[in-house]
Design an enzyme around this catalytic site. Structure first.
Site, short mmCIF file in Angstrom:
data_model
loop_
_atom_site.label_atom_id
_atom_site.label_comp_id
_atom_site.label_asym_id
_atom_site.label_seq_id
_atom_site.Cartn_x
_atom_site.Cartn_y
_atom_site.Cartn_z
N LYS A 1 3.78 -5.68 0.22
CA LYS A 1 3.27 -6.79 -0.55
C LYS A 1 4.23 -7.08 -1.71
O LYS A 1 4.98 -6.17 -2.06
CB LYS A 1 1.87 -6.48 -1.07
CG LYS A 1 1.77 -5.32 -2.05
CD LYS A 1 0.45 -5.36 -2.76
CE LYS A 1 0.58 -5.87 -4.16
NZ LYS A 1 0.74 -4.84 -5.18
N ASP B 1 -0.66 -2.38 3.25
CA ASP B 1 -1.50 -2.42 2.05
C ASP B 1 -1.91 -0.97 1.83
O ASP B 1 -2.71 -0.43 2.60
CB ASP B 1 -2.74 -3.30 2.29
CG ASP B 1 -3.59 -3.43 1.03
OD1 ASP B 1 -3.88 -2.38 0.42
OD2 ASP B 1 -3.94 -4.56 0.65
N HIS B 2 -1.33 -0.33 0.84
CA HIS B 2 -1.49 1.12 0.77
C HIS B 2 -2.94 1.55 0.53
O HIS B 2 -3.30 2.68 0.79
CB HIS B 2 -0.52 1.75 -0.24
CG HIS B 2 -0.94 1.62 -1.67
ND1 HIS B 2 -0.79 0.48 -2.39
CD2 HIS B 2 -1.51 2.51 -2.51
CE1 HIS B 2 -1.24 0.67 -3.61
NE2 HIS B 2 -1.68 1.90 -3.72
N ARG C 1 22.98 -2.55 -0.96
CA ARG C 1 24.26 -3.15 -1.31
C ARG C 1 25.30 -2.14 -1.81
O ARG C 1 26.47 -2.27 -1.57
CB ARG C 1 24.02 -4.21 -2.40
CG ARG C 1 25.02 -5.32 -2.36
CD ARG C 1 24.55 -6.49 -3.18
NE ARG C 1 23.08 -6.58 -3.19
CZ ARG C 1 22.37 -7.14 -4.18
NH1 ARG C 1 22.98 -7.62 -5.23
NH2 ARG C 1 21.06 -7.20 -4.12
N ASP D 1 -1.70 -9.28 -7.83
CA ASP D 1 -1.25 -7.89 -7.66
C ASP D 1 -2.32 -7.01 -7.01
O ASP D 1 -1.99 -6.12 -6.23
CB ASP D 1 -0.89 -7.34 -9.05
CG ASP D 1 -0.21 -5.97 -8.98
OD1 ASP D 1 0.65 -5.79 -8.10
OD2 ASP D 1 -0.54 -5.10 -9.81
N LYS E 1 -5.97 -3.44 -15.89
CA LYS E 1 -5.05 -2.43 -16.41
C LYS E 1 -5.50 -2.08 -17.83
O LYS E 1 -6.13 -2.88 -18.51
CB LYS E 1 -3.64 -3.01 -16.49
CG LYS E 1 -3.13 -3.49 -15.13
CD LYS E 1 -1.91 -2.73 -14.73
CE LYS E 1 -1.42 -3.12 -13.37
NZ LYS E 1 -1.25 -2.01 -12.46
N LYS F 1 -5.59 4.98 2.19
CA LYS F 1 -6.33 6.00 1.42
C LYS F 1 -7.44 6.55 2.30
O LYS F 1 -8.19 5.81 2.93
CB LYS F 1 -6.92 5.39 0.14
CG LYS F 1 -5.85 5.03 -0.89
CD LYS F 1 -6.49 4.49 -2.15
CE LYS F 1 -5.45 3.86 -3.07
NZ LYS F 1 -4.70 4.81 -3.88
N HIS G 1 -5.55 -5.57 -2.21
CA HIS G 1 -6.26 -4.29 -2.17
C HIS G 1 -7.78 -4.45 -2.30
O HIS G 1 -8.56 -3.90 -1.52
CB HIS G 1 -5.80 -3.37 -3.32
CG HIS G 1 -4.32 -3.15 -3.36
ND1 HIS G 1 -3.57 -2.99 -2.24
CD2 HIS G 1 -3.46 -3.03 -4.40
CE1 HIS G 1 -2.30 -2.79 -2.58
NE2 HIS G 1 -2.21 -2.82 -3.89
N GLU H 1 -7.63 0.80 -13.89
CA GLU H 1 -6.48 1.67 -14.12
C GLU H 1 -6.35 1.91 -15.62
O GLU H 1 -6.63 1.02 -16.42
CB GLU H 1 -5.20 1.01 -13.62
CG GLU H 1 -5.13 0.88 -12.12
CD GLU H 1 -3.78 0.35 -11.67
OE1 GLU H 1 -2.93 1.18 -11.35
OE2 GLU H 1 -3.59 -0.87 -11.67
C1 BG6 Z 1 0.07 -1.56 -6.57
C2 BG6 Z 1 0.16 -2.50 -7.74
O1 BG6 Z 1 0.02 -2.29 -5.37
O2 BG6 Z 1 -1.09 -0.76 -6.69
C3 BG6 Z 1 0.17 -1.72 -9.04
O3 BG6 Z 1 1.33 -3.29 -7.65
C4 BG6 Z 1 -1.00 -0.77 -9.10
O4 BG6 Z 1 0.15 -2.61 -10.15
C5 BG6 Z 1 -1.09 0.07 -7.84
O5 BG6 Z 1 -0.84 0.06 -10.24
C6 BG6 Z 1 -2.38 0.88 -7.83
O6 BG6 Z 1 -2.35 1.78 -6.76
P1 BG6 Z 1 -3.19 3.13 -6.81
O7 BG6 Z 1 -2.98 3.72 -5.46
O8 BG6 Z 1 -2.61 3.96 -7.92
O9 BG6 Z 1 -4.60 2.77 -7.08
#
Ligand code: BG6
Length: 510
Positions: A170, A199-200, A62, A257, A362, A204, A262, A238
């Site tokens: 996501k 989905d990252h 924007r 989340d 977390k 990996k 994941h 985490e």
């Molecule tokens: C994200 C979540 O998709 O993945 C975060 O929204 C999370 O809350 C993160 O911290 C974790 O990713 P990674 O690659 O650091 O394990």
């Protein structure tokens, strides 16, 4: 870099994997994701010549910026978030020539028409052959709308001989109903083959290695079933908290989340049958087939198979940290979960009776994502007169950090007596290969440009993820009476221990 140019094998692979000419349009170009992940990853791909010179990146948001201003911002982003020691001026100059910015309001059809006209010019100038990738790095509430507007502006379907794809981030919906709605909105405009749900975790390196580990070796697969495996533990811990994303987290919670996407993706790679081929649908068909076998959780049994937690104040890695309810943007009486543990059963031949214990949270003691396959005890104990109790064999796949694989087994302690010690056979990526794994976004962006959706979530998988967690989310709509129930820096609530201890098992230490 030098290594890749000198190694003829790698050079061959590079030619094979380099992307075709294209324009990449990023909606939400002024946001965090663009700066932190997308542009640094694209720069690295260009630097490694995996993206050809005929490319363009068009940022849309924007705010009003000129191309020059956008380029300056992206240069800063690459310096700050990219993993390059030095940015080569030569590469930067050629990268910057391909960077453009177009101001646009996502709700205004005129913006899409203007974008279409701009793309025509940019495609011609940069010789991109009319190939288009639209990346939706916006708030999720815009996904359906942007797809629809792209359709109206005739940008969703490619011209003859070109391709058009769309990547969405996501969350894919907030629950089953909204996920179905979003998928239907996308399907109204794009064919499923054009839609890439990122989905990252699938990007990996160690997650991808699960397929190689299981299906390129003959020794593990015969053991990979109910006859030899006692249970599976998947841990995603985490140390960080919600990192300024309190407001987002209040809407989301840990199950939405992390687990629905994941953790389930990783779980499916452990549980799946061998695919007939490595084609995108070959692999994804097997993943969904496995997840379809997950036993439905009856509403009255949620408490037996799922526990939730929320962190209070505490100490993480020696630092004093606030509780979740004290984080900015969080309701002081919040019932949002920051920890979840669940037990799943796959009702199929391979896994009948083998529990999968999943946990994620977390502000746990440290960052670790791992899969532990715990094997059954030996059928008969021969070594009864030993000072160390028999332990089960455990195969641990460490997704992050210290990426690697460890097999734990008993060995005779040297000496006259028969004494057993438990030792590890250890494979570490870092020491075995001596290279850093590429960033997940690099791999995934390149795959999409190449038209390979194997590592992207298919429509059915996202909806299945929601189906599995729906009873849990519904039960947890009731406020939690015991929150906060674990101190930051501890491995989660006591109820998580009870979940697994009831079955005579215990969690691995985090
Ligand atoms: C994200 C979540 O998709 O993945 C975060 O929204 C999370 O809350 C993160 O911290 C974790 O990713 P990674 O690659 O650091 O394990």
């Amino acid at each position: 870099m030098t290594e890749t140019t000198e190694n003829p094998l790698r050079a061959g692979m590079r030619i094979e994997r380099s992307a075709p000419p294209c324009s990449i349009v990023i909606f939400g170009a002024s946001g965090d994701l663009t700066k932190r992940k997308l542009v640094p990853a694209l720069f690295k791909l260009v630097q490694e010549r995996l993206i050809p010179a005929e490319f363009a990146i068009v940022g849309v948001a924007r705010q009003q910026f000129s191309d020059e201003e956008f380029r300056a911002q992206m240069r800063e982003a690459i310096a700050e978030y990219g993993d390059l020691e030095n940015i080569s001026e030569e590469v930067w100059e050629s990268f910057a020539r391909g960077l453009f910015y177009r101001q646009g309001d996502f709700r205004d059809s005129a913006s899409y028409e203007a974008l279409r006209d701009s793309l025509k010019e940019i495609d011609a100038e940069r010789a991109t052959r009319g190939n288009h990738l639209f990346y939706l790095a916006t708030a999720p509430s815009y996904f359906g709308l942007i797809a629809e507007e792209l359709g109206k502006a005739e940008l969703a379907q490619p011209a003859e001989g070109s391709w058009t794809r769309i990547i969405i981030e996501k969350p894919f919906g907030h629950d089953l109903e909204s996920a179905r709605k979003l998928n239907a909105e996308l399907a109204a405009v794009f064919k499923e083959e054009q839609v890439y749900r990122i989905d990252h975790y699938l990007g990996k390196e160690t997650v991808q290695n699960l397929l190689v580990f299981r299906f390129a070796n003959s020794i593990f697969e015969p053991l990979w079933n109910r006859q030899y495996i006692d249970h599976v533990q998947i841990t995603n811990a985490e140390a960080i908290g919600v990192e300024g994303r309190g407001a987002y987290y209040e809407e989301t919670g840990l199950v939405r989340d992390m687990i629905q996407n994941h953790v389930f993706q990783v779980t499916s790679l452990i549980a799946m049958e061998p695919p007939a081929s490595l084609s995108a649908n070959g692999v994804r068909d097997e993943k969904i087939k496995a997840m379809m076998a997950v036993r439905a959780i009856a509403p009255e049994h949620v408490n037996e198979v799922a526990v939730r937690g929320q962190y209070g104040p505490g100490y993480v890695l020696g630092e004093k940290v606030a509780g979740y309810r004290e984080e900015p943007g969080v309701n002081p009486e919040s019932s949002t979960e920051t920890f979840a543990a669940l037990k799943l059963y796959f009702d199929n031949w391979r896994w009948a009776g083998v529990p999968f214990y999943l946990r994620s949270g977390k502000r746990l003691p440290r960052r670790v994502t791992e899969i532990a396959i715990q094997f059954k005890d030996v059928p008969h104990r021969l070594f009864t007169e030993t000072d160390s109790p028999l332990e089960p064999n455990v195969l641990v796949v460490r997704i992050q950090p210290n990426e690697g694989i460890t097999l734990r087994f008993g060995a005779k302690l040297p000496g006259q007596a028969t004494r057993i010690r438990w030792v590890n056979m250890d494979f570490r990526y870092g020491s075995s290969f001596g290279v850093e794994p590429p960033e997940a976004y690099e791999r995934l962006l390149l795959d999409c440009l190449l038209g390979d959706s194997t590592l992207y979530a298919r429509r059915d998988m996202t909806e299945r993820g929601w189906e599995i967690v729906t009873p849990i989310l519904e039960a947890w709509a009731e406020p939690a009476k015991d929150f906060p129930n674990y101190a930051a820096g501890t491995p989660g609530p006591q109820s998580a221990n009870e979940l697994i201890e009831r079955d005579g098992r215990e969690w691995r230490r985090i």
